[in-house]
Design a protein around this motif. Structure first.
Motif, PDB file in Angstrom:
ATOM      1  N   ALA A  32     -72.227-118.523 -42.184  1.00  0.00           N
ATOM      2  CA  ALA A  32     -71.719-117.570 -41.193  1.00  0.00           C
ATOM      3  C   ALA A  32     -72.027-118.043 -39.774  1.00  0.00           C
ATOM      4  CB  ALA A  32     -72.343-116.199 -41.422  1.00  0.00           C
ATOM      5  N   ALA A  33     -71.019-118.019 -38.914  1.00  0.00           N
ATOM      6  CA  ALA A  33     -71.259-118.173 -37.484  1.00  0.00           C
ATOM      7  C   ALA A  33     -71.755-116.832 -36.953  1.00  0.00           C
ATOM      8  CB  ALA A  33     -69.994-118.586 -36.761  1.00  0.00           C
ATOM      9  N   MET A  34     -72.812-116.880 -36.152  1.00  0.00           N
ATOM     10  CA  MET A  34     -73.448-115.658 -35.666  1.00  0.00           C
ATOM     11  C   MET A  34     -73.484-115.633 -34.151  1.00  0.00           C
ATOM     12  SD  MET A  34     -74.251-114.069 -38.454  1.00  0.00           S
ATOM     13  CE  MET A  34     -75.259-112.771 -37.742  1.00  0.00           C
ATOM     14  N   GLY A  35     -73.527-114.436 -33.611  1.00  0.00           N
ATOM     15  CA  GLY A  35     -73.570-114.301 -32.162  1.00  0.00           C
ATOM     16  C   GLY A  35     -74.510-113.207 -31.714  1.00  0.00           C
ATOM     17  N   TRP A  36     -74.996-113.360 -30.505  1.00  0.00           N
ATOM     18  CA  TRP A  36     -75.725-112.299 -29.808  1.00  0.00           C
ATOM     19  C   TRP A  36     -74.818-111.758 -28.713  1.00  0.00           C
ATOM     20  CZ3 TRP A  36     -80.016-109.713 -30.974  1.00  0.00           C
ATOM     21  CH2 TRP A  36     -80.917-110.279 -31.888  1.00  0.00           C
ATOM     22  N   TYR A  37     -74.766-110.448 -28.620  1.00  0.00           N
ATOM     23  CA  TYR A  37     -73.937-109.756 -27.657  1.00  0.00           C
ATOM     24  C   TYR A  37     -74.822-108.782 -26.883  1.00  0.00           C
ATOM     25  CZ  TYR A  37     -70.374-111.351 -30.977  1.00  0.00           C
ATOM     26  OH  TYR A  37     -69.587-112.122 -31.811  1.00  0.00           O
ATOM     27  N   ARG A  38     -74.337-108.339 -25.731  1.00  0.00           N
ATOM     28  CA  ARG A  38     -75.073-107.320 -25.003  1.00  0.00           C
ATOM     29  C   ARG A  38     -74.121-106.377 -24.298  1.00  0.00           C
ATOM     30  NH1 ARG A  38     -77.818-111.028 -20.186  1.00  0.00           N
ATOM     31  NH2 ARG A  38     -75.891-111.414 -18.990  1.00  0.00           N
ATOM     32  N   GLN A  39     -74.615-105.166 -24.091  1.00  0.00           N
ATOM     33  CA  GLN A  39     -73.847-104.161 -23.363  1.00  0.00           C
ATOM     34  C   GLN A  39     -74.756-103.478 -22.376  1.00  0.00           C
ATOM     35  OE1 GLN A  39     -71.750-101.254 -25.767  1.00  0.00           O
ATOM     36  NE2 GLN A  39     -70.286-100.896 -24.116  1.00  0.00           N
ATOM     37  N   ALA A  40     -74.448-103.666 -21.114  1.00  0.00           N
ATOM     38  CA  ALA A  40     -75.186-103.011 -20.039  1.00  0.00           C
ATOM     39  C   ALA A  40     -74.538-101.668 -19.747  1.00  0.00           C
ATOM     40  CB  ALA A  40     -75.192-103.881 -18.796  1.00  0.00           C
ATOM     41  N   PRO A  41     -75.285-100.726 -19.148  1.00  0.00           N
ATOM     42  CA  PRO A  41     -74.723 -99.406 -18.836  1.00  0.00           C
ATOM     43  C   PRO A  41     -73.460 -99.521 -17.988  1.00  0.00           C
ATOM     44  CG  PRO A  41     -77.088 -99.395 -18.547  1.00  0.00           C
ATOM     45  CD  PRO A  41     -76.705-100.820 -18.787  1.00  0.00           C
ATOM     46  N   GLY A  42     -72.403 -98.857 -18.434  1.00  0.00           N
ATOM     47  CA  GLY A  42     -71.164 -98.844 -17.683  1.00  0.00           C
ATOM     48  C   GLY A  42     -70.327-100.095 -17.796  1.00  0.00           C
ATOM     49  N   LYS A  43     -70.743-101.034 -18.649  1.00  0.00           N
ATOM     50  CA  LYS A  43     -70.013-102.287 -18.792  1.00  0.00           C
ATOM     51  C   LYS A  43     -69.572-102.493 -20.232  1.00  0.00           C
ATOM     52  CE  LYS A  43     -72.193-104.735 -14.953  1.00  0.00           C
ATOM     53  NZ  LYS A  43     -72.870-106.000 -14.527  1.00  0.00           N
ATOM     54  N   GLN A  44     -68.614-103.378 -20.406  1.00  0.00           N
ATOM     55  CA  GLN A  44     -68.160-103.711 -21.749  1.00  0.00           C
ATOM     56  C   GLN A  44     -69.165-104.636 -22.429  1.00  0.00           C
ATOM     57  OE1 GLN A  44     -64.157-105.336 -21.403  1.00  0.00           O
ATOM     58  NE2 GLN A  44     -63.279-103.318 -21.740  1.00  0.00           N
ATOM     59  N   ARG A  45     -69.168-104.587 -23.744  1.00  0.00           N
ATOM     60  CA  ARG A  45     -70.010-105.497 -24.505  1.00  0.00           C
ATOM     61  C   ARG A  45     -69.497-106.921 -24.319  1.00  0.00           C
ATOM     62  NH1 ARG A  45     -72.010-102.891 -29.753  1.00  0.00           N
ATOM     63  NH2 ARG A  45     -69.785-102.405 -29.930  1.00  0.00           N
ATOM     64  N   GLU A  46     -70.429-107.851 -24.159  1.00  0.00           N
ATOM     65  CA  GLU A  46     -70.049-109.233 -23.929  1.00  0.00           C
ATOM     66  C   GLU A  46     -70.826-110.170 -24.851  1.00  0.00           C
ATOM     67  OE1 GLU A  46     -71.140-110.710 -20.059  1.00  0.00           O
ATOM     68  OE2 GLU A  46     -73.175-109.921 -20.165  1.00  0.00           O
ATOM     69  N   LEU A  47     -70.217-111.318 -25.143  1.00  0.00           N
ATOM     70  CA  LEU A  47     -70.883-112.337 -25.942  1.00  0.00           C
ATOM     71  C   LEU A  47     -71.863-113.107 -25.063  1.00  0.00           C
ATOM     72  CD1 LEU A  47     -71.108-114.005 -28.593  1.00  0.00           C
ATOM     73  CD2 LEU A  47     -69.264-115.436 -27.692  1.00  0.00           C
ATOM     74  N   VAL A  48     -73.088-113.205 -25.519  1.00  0.00           N
ATOM     75  CA  VAL A  48     -74.123-113.920 -24.781  1.00  0.00           C
ATOM     76  C   VAL A  48     -74.248-115.356 -25.286  1.00  0.00           C
ATOM     77  CG1 VAL A  48     -76.595-114.001 -24.292  1.00  0.00           C
ATOM     78  CG2 VAL A  48     -75.390-111.806 -24.303  1.00  0.00           C
TER      79      VAL A  48
END
Length: 115
Positions: A32-48
């Motif tokens: 499996a390819a895996m990713g870490w993502y993040r979502q800051a308040p008021g923003k869209q989730r993004e790939l880190v």
């Protein structure tokens, strides 16, 4: 059933470090390819950052040189080492497949960078 459980978040001062972990079950992790993502308040989730089954990595420009993604296939776990943290890194961090699968989102782990 797939479960992705993130841990390791917390409150850290600017310039500090944290190591996030994501334990996976219900998937054939080693392929499996895996990713870490993040979502800051008021923003869209993004790939880190993401990591392929063979260990190839990609990073968002905002974290290059500061974050390192890695994986331990024996433990079905993916990690995110975060160094030189900045206030703008404050967000809820999630792991998922790469690309993400909508039904696989877990609870995430909160990272707060503040003095």
């Amino acid at each position: 059933q797939v479960h992705l459980v993130e841990s390791g978040g917390g409150l850290v001062q600017p310039g500090g470090s944290l190591r996030l972990s994501c334990a996976a079950s219900g998937v054939t992790f080693r392929i499996a390819a895996m990713g870490w993502y993040r979502q800051a308040p008021g923003k869209q989730r993004e790939l880190v950052a993401d990591i392929s089954a063979r260990g190839g990595t990609n990073y968002a420009d905002s974290v290059k040189g500061r974050f390192t993604i890695s994986r331990d296939n024996a433990k079905s776990t993916v990690y995110l080492q975060m160094n030189s943290l900045k206030p703008e890194d404050t967000a809820v961090y999630y792991c998922n497949m790469a690309p993400a699968i909508a039904t696989y989102w877990g609870q995430g782990t909160q990272v707060t960078v503040s003095s």
